[in-house]
Design a protein around this motif. Structure first.
Motif, PDB file in Angstrom:
ATOM      1  N   ASP A  54       0.805  -1.214   0.000  1.00 27.10           N
ATOM      2  CA  ASP A  54       0.000   0.000   0.000  1.00 27.10           C
ATOM      3  C   ASP A  54       0.842   1.270   0.000  1.00 27.10           C
ATOM      4  O   ASP A  54       0.293   2.376  -0.068  1.00 27.10           O
ATOM      5  CB  ASP A  54      -0.969   0.018   1.193  1.00 27.10           C
ATOM      6  CG  ASP A  54      -0.257  -0.017   2.544  1.00 27.10           C
ATOM      7  OD1 ASP A  54       0.983  -0.191   2.559  1.00 27.10           O
ATOM      8  OD2 ASP A  54      -0.936   0.124   3.565  1.00 27.10           O
ATOM      9  N   THR A  55       2.166   1.134   0.049  1.00 22.56           N
ATOM     10  CA  THR A  55       3.060   2.291   0.020  1.00 22.56           C
ATOM     11  C   THR A  55       3.707   2.478  -1.339  1.00 22.56           C
ATOM     12  O   THR A  55       3.734   3.579  -1.882  1.00 22.56           O
ATOM     13  CB  THR A  55       4.155   2.145   1.093  1.00 22.56           C
ATOM     14  OG1 THR A  55       3.542   2.118   2.382  1.00 22.56           O
ATOM     15  CG2 THR A  55       5.161   3.287   1.021  1.00 22.56           C
ATOM     16  N   GLY A  56       4.264   1.413  -1.881  1.00 22.12           N
ATOM     17  CA  GLY A  56       4.982   1.538  -3.144  1.00 22.12           C
ATOM     18  C   GLY A  56       5.420   0.194  -3.678  1.00 22.12           C
ATOM     19  O   GLY A  56       4.823  -0.843  -3.372  1.00 22.12           O
ATOM     20  N   LEU A  57       6.496   0.211  -4.443  1.00 20.80           N
ATOM     21  CA  LEU A  57       7.001  -0.955  -5.155  1.00 20.80           C
ATOM     22  C   LEU A  57       8.354  -1.346  -4.570  1.00 20.80           C
ATOM     23  O   LEU A  57       9.305  -0.556  -4.602  1.00 20.80           O
ATOM     24  CB  LEU A  57       7.137  -0.607  -6.641  1.00 20.80           C
ATOM     25  CG  LEU A  57       7.750  -1.624  -7.590  1.00 20.80           C
ATOM     26  CD1 LEU A  57       6.955  -2.919  -7.611  1.00 20.80           C
ATOM     27  CD2 LEU A  57       7.833  -1.033  -9.000  1.00 20.80           C
ATOM     28  N   PHE A  58       8.449  -2.552  -4.018  1.00 20.21           N
ATOM     29  CA  PHE A  58       9.709  -3.012  -3.448  1.00 20.21           C
ATOM     30  C   PHE A  58      10.764  -3.157  -4.544  1.00 20.21           C
ATOM     31  O   PHE A  58      10.494  -3.692  -5.622  1.00 20.21           O
ATOM     32  CB  PHE A  58       9.526  -4.340  -2.723  1.00 20.21           C
ATOM     33  CG  PHE A  58       8.739  -4.219  -1.446  1.00 20.21           C
ATOM     34  CD1 PHE A  58       9.269  -3.537  -0.359  1.00 20.21           C
ATOM     35  CD2 PHE A  58       7.470  -4.754  -1.334  1.00 20.21           C
ATOM     36  CE1 PHE A  58       8.548  -3.411   0.825  1.00 20.21           C
ATOM     37  CE2 PHE A  58       6.740  -4.636  -0.165  1.00 20.21           C
ATOM     38  CZ  PHE A  58       7.273  -3.955   0.920  1.00 20.21           C
ATOM     39  N   THR A  90      12.136   5.649  -5.906  1.00 17.50           N
ATOM     40  CA  THR A  90      11.372   6.420  -6.882  1.00 17.50           C
ATOM     41  C   THR A  90      11.662   5.956  -8.295  1.00 17.50           C
ATOM     42  O   THR A  90      10.765   5.927  -9.146  1.00 17.50           O
ATOM     43  CB  THR A  90      11.693   7.916  -6.715  1.00 17.50           C
ATOM     44  OG1 THR A  90      11.201   8.348  -5.440  1.00 17.50           O
ATOM     45  CG2 THR A  90      11.067   8.760  -7.806  1.00 17.50           C
ATOM     46  N   ASP A  91      12.922   5.588  -8.579  1.00 19.14           N
ATOM     47  CA  ASP A  91      13.284   5.081  -9.904  1.00 19.14           C
ATOM     48  C   ASP A  91      12.312   3.997 -10.372  1.00 19.14           C
ATOM     49  O   ASP A  91      11.787   4.044 -11.494  1.00 19.14           O
ATOM     50  CB  ASP A  91      14.696   4.488  -9.870  1.00 19.14           C
ATOM     51  CG  ASP A  91      15.754   5.466 -10.328  1.00 19.14           C
ATOM     52  OD1 ASP A  91      15.454   6.299 -11.194  1.00 19.14           O
ATOM     53  OD2 ASP A  91      16.871   5.401  -9.814  1.00 19.14           O
ATOM     54  N   ASP A  92      12.096   2.988  -9.534  1.00 22.45           N
ATOM     55  CA  ASP A  92      11.248   1.868  -9.930  1.00 22.45           C
ATOM     56  C   ASP A  92       9.775   2.235  -9.921  1.00 22.45           C
ATOM     57  O   ASP A  92       9.016   1.821 -10.811  1.00 22.45           O
ATOM     58  CB  ASP A  92      11.487   0.669  -9.003  1.00 22.45           C
ATOM     59  CG  ASP A  92      12.830   0.015  -9.236  1.00 22.45           C
ATOM     60  OD1 ASP A  92      13.355   0.121 -10.363  1.00 22.45           O
ATOM     61  OD2 ASP A  92      13.369  -0.598  -8.295  1.00 22.45           O
ATOM     62  N   VAL A  93       9.342   2.998  -8.927  1.00 21.96           N
ATOM     63  CA  VAL A  93       7.940   3.394  -8.869  1.00 21.96           C
ATOM     64  C   VAL A  93       7.578   4.204 -10.108  1.00 21.96           C
ATOM     65  O   VAL A  93       6.492   4.037 -10.683  1.00 21.96           O
ATOM     66  CB  VAL A  93       7.653   4.194  -7.588  1.00 21.96           C
ATOM     67  CG1 VAL A  93       6.241   4.746  -7.602  1.00 21.96           C
ATOM     68  CG2 VAL A  93       7.856   3.307  -6.355  1.00 21.96           C
ATOM     69  N   ALA A  94       8.476   5.074 -10.548  1.00 27.14           N
ATOM     70  CA  ALA A  94       8.222   5.870 -11.746  1.00 27.14           C
ATOM     71  C   ALA A  94       8.062   4.981 -12.969  1.00 27.14           C
ATOM     72  O   ALA A  94       7.158   5.190 -13.798  1.00 27.14           O
ATOM     73  CB  ALA A  94       9.363   6.858 -11.956  1.00 27.14           C
ATOM     74  N   LEU A 142       1.371   6.708  -8.405  1.00 30.18           N
ATOM     75  CA  LEU A 142       1.196   8.155  -8.478  1.00 30.18           C
ATOM     76  C   LEU A 142       1.243   8.778  -7.081  1.00 30.18           C
ATOM     77  O   LEU A 142       1.878   9.820  -6.870  1.00 30.18           O
ATOM     78  CB  LEU A 142      -0.126   8.496  -9.171  1.00 30.18           C
ATOM     79  CG  LEU A 142      -0.481   9.983  -9.249  1.00 30.18           C
ATOM     80  CD1 LEU A 142       0.592  10.764  -9.997  1.00 30.18           C
ATOM     81  CD2 LEU A 142      -1.850  10.163  -9.922  1.00 30.18           C
ATOM     82  N   ALA A 143       0.582   8.137  -6.118  1.00 29.99           N
ATOM     83  CA  ALA A 143       0.601   8.652  -4.745  1.00 29.99           C
ATOM     84  C   ALA A 143       2.026   8.674  -4.194  1.00 29.99           C
ATOM     85  O   ALA A 143       2.425   9.628  -3.503  1.00 29.99           O
ATOM     86  CB  ALA A 143      -0.303   7.805  -3.861  1.00 29.99           C
ATOM     87  N   PHE A 144       2.805   7.641  -4.488  1.00 26.27           N
ATOM     88  CA  PHE A 144       4.193   7.590  -4.029  1.00 26.27           C
ATOM     89  C   PHE A 144       4.984   8.755  -4.623  1.00 26.27           C
ATOM     90  O   PHE A 144       5.736   9.443  -3.910  1.00 26.27           O
ATOM     91  CB  PHE A 144       4.822   6.255  -4.442  1.00 26.27           C
ATOM     92  CG  PHE A 144       6.221   6.040  -3.930  1.00 26.27           C
ATOM     93  CD1 PHE A 144       6.454   5.225  -2.834  1.00 26.27           C
ATOM     94  CD2 PHE A 144       7.317   6.624  -4.553  1.00 26.27           C
ATOM     95  CE1 PHE A 144       7.741   5.005  -2.359  1.00 26.27           C
ATOM     96  CE2 PHE A 144       8.606   6.418  -4.094  1.00 26.27           C
ATOM     97  CZ  PHE A 144       8.819   5.608  -2.984  1.00 26.27           C
ATOM     98  N   LEU A 145       4.848   8.993  -5.922  1.00 26.34           N
ATOM     99  CA  LEU A 145       5.628  10.037  -6.576  1.00 26.34           C
ATOM    100  C   LEU A 145       5.254  11.430  -6.074  1.00 26.34           C
ATOM    101  O   LEU A 145       6.131  12.288  -5.889  1.00 26.34           O
ATOM    102  CB  LEU A 145       5.451   9.961  -8.097  1.00 26.34           C
ATOM    103  CG  LEU A 145       6.013   8.709  -8.774  1.00 26.34           C
ATOM    104  CD1 LEU A 145       5.785   8.774 -10.278  1.00 26.34           C
ATOM    105  CD2 LEU A 145       7.497   8.537  -8.474  1.00 26.34           C
TER     106      LEU A 145
END
Length: 341
Positions: A28-32, A48-52, A76-79
């Protein structure tokens, strides 16, 4: 580029991209960032690199499932959480949800703008487009000193301009990125703006191709196509791709064959797909086919670079064989490449 330059890829049954492993790596926060085989390694946290890049691939889906749309929302929420008031981005977030760095303008800034620009231009969800546009516009006021970061940002700016040709922040960013990347020299043995090839090299060529097309700059287009043609030639061995290793390649120095990373293949696939659309020359589709085939087993190891059971991409080709860990970067590279099937 001609069909003679790159032979047609042997036929394969090409699977549709699977988002199953990407969902496994996402909470629920981001991408490991990392995984041990298919299991997320929480101790390494998120970046951020991977989440983007996750936002890029989820936003490319024309008819996303509810699962894919939920992934896009989380990315999007993470970024937006990673971005500061001036438009820069944090990169590393621990599993404890504490940032391990200060906002800055490294590659992650460029990739964040790539993801935000893609979401703002392509997402079928109006609210995602609106929020992504706000964050993109803020970040597009910044300029990085790193040409590669500017190239990633340029890919987001190009997405924006395709959707909205009057978007001035995107046009200005793309113009400045093309200048930051530079132009290749006259030596046909090294048609590259720098004396070293490092990682995701084809992104620089793609950025120039996009700038040449969208800014009506024939010189930039010609430079980008020349660079991409060379990249494809030097990374083709016999009937398959043999991409540059993570150590890169210094002009005049020896070229190593390992460790090969999936990010190189994905960048090459994206650039060839863009070249095919911009030029109308379908010979570039042979380059895309080579990239897809690399994941399906047409590579130096003759080994598939993905796990059919999990949908995850393997982390690389090493001297010891295939790295069977299925981290975020390699899985995103697999998805991005298969999206061009």
């Amino acid at each position: 580029m001609t069909a003679a330059a790159v032979a047609a890829t042997p036929p394969h049954i090409v699977p549709a991209p699977s988002f199953a492993h990407l969902a496994r790596l996402t909470d629920d926060t981001g991408l490991f960032e990392h995984a041990r085989h298919a299991i997320p390694r929480r101790e390494h946290g998120y970046c951020t690199d991977d989440v983007a890049r996750g936002l890029v691939v989820t936003s490319r889906e024309a008819d996303p499932s509810r699962q894919v749309l939920r992934l896009a929302e989380r990315y999007l929420a993470f970024l937006t959480h990673a971005q500061d008031a001036q438009g820069a981005f944090h990169n590393r977030l621990g599993f404890n949800r504490s940032w391990a760095d200060q906002p800055s303008l490294g590659d992650w800034w460029g990739r964040a703008l790539w993801g935000l620009g893609t979401a703002a231009a392509r997402s079928p969800a109006a609210w995602i487009r609106e929020e992504a546009l706000l964050a993109f516009t803020r970040g597009a006021t910044c300029r990085s000193a790193a040409p590669r970061a500017m190239a990633f940002a340029a890919l987001g700016a190009a997405e924006m301009l395709r959707a909205d040709p009057d978007n001035e922040p995107a046009a200005d960013l793309l113009t400045d990125a093309a200048a930051a990347i530079g132009r290749p020299g006259l030596d046909p043995r090294w048609p590259w703006p720098d004396d070293r090839l490092t990682y995701a090299n084809a992104a620089l060529a793609e950025a120039l191709i996009a700038a040449g097309d969208l800014l009506a700059d024939p010189a930039a287009l010609a430079a980008g196509l020349r660079m991409l043609t060379w990249l494809l030639e030097i990374q083709t061995s016999g009937d398959h791709l043999s991409v540059l290793p993570s150590a890169g390649w210094q002009r005049g120095g020896p070229r190593l064959r390992h460790d090969q990373q999936p990010i190189e293949v994905a960048a090459l696939a994206d650039a060839c797909a863009t070249a095919a659309v911009v030029t109308g020359d379908r010979d570039w589709r042979h380059g895309v086919g080579r990239c897809i085939a690399w994941f399906l087993g047409e590579n130096d190891a003759d080994h598939a670079m993905w796990d059919q059971g999990t949908g995850g991409g393997y982390d690389g080709l090493t001297l010891q064989g295939v790295n069977l860990n299925q981290g975020a970067e390699s899985t995103l590279a697999l998805i991005a490449t298969l999206q061009h099937r």
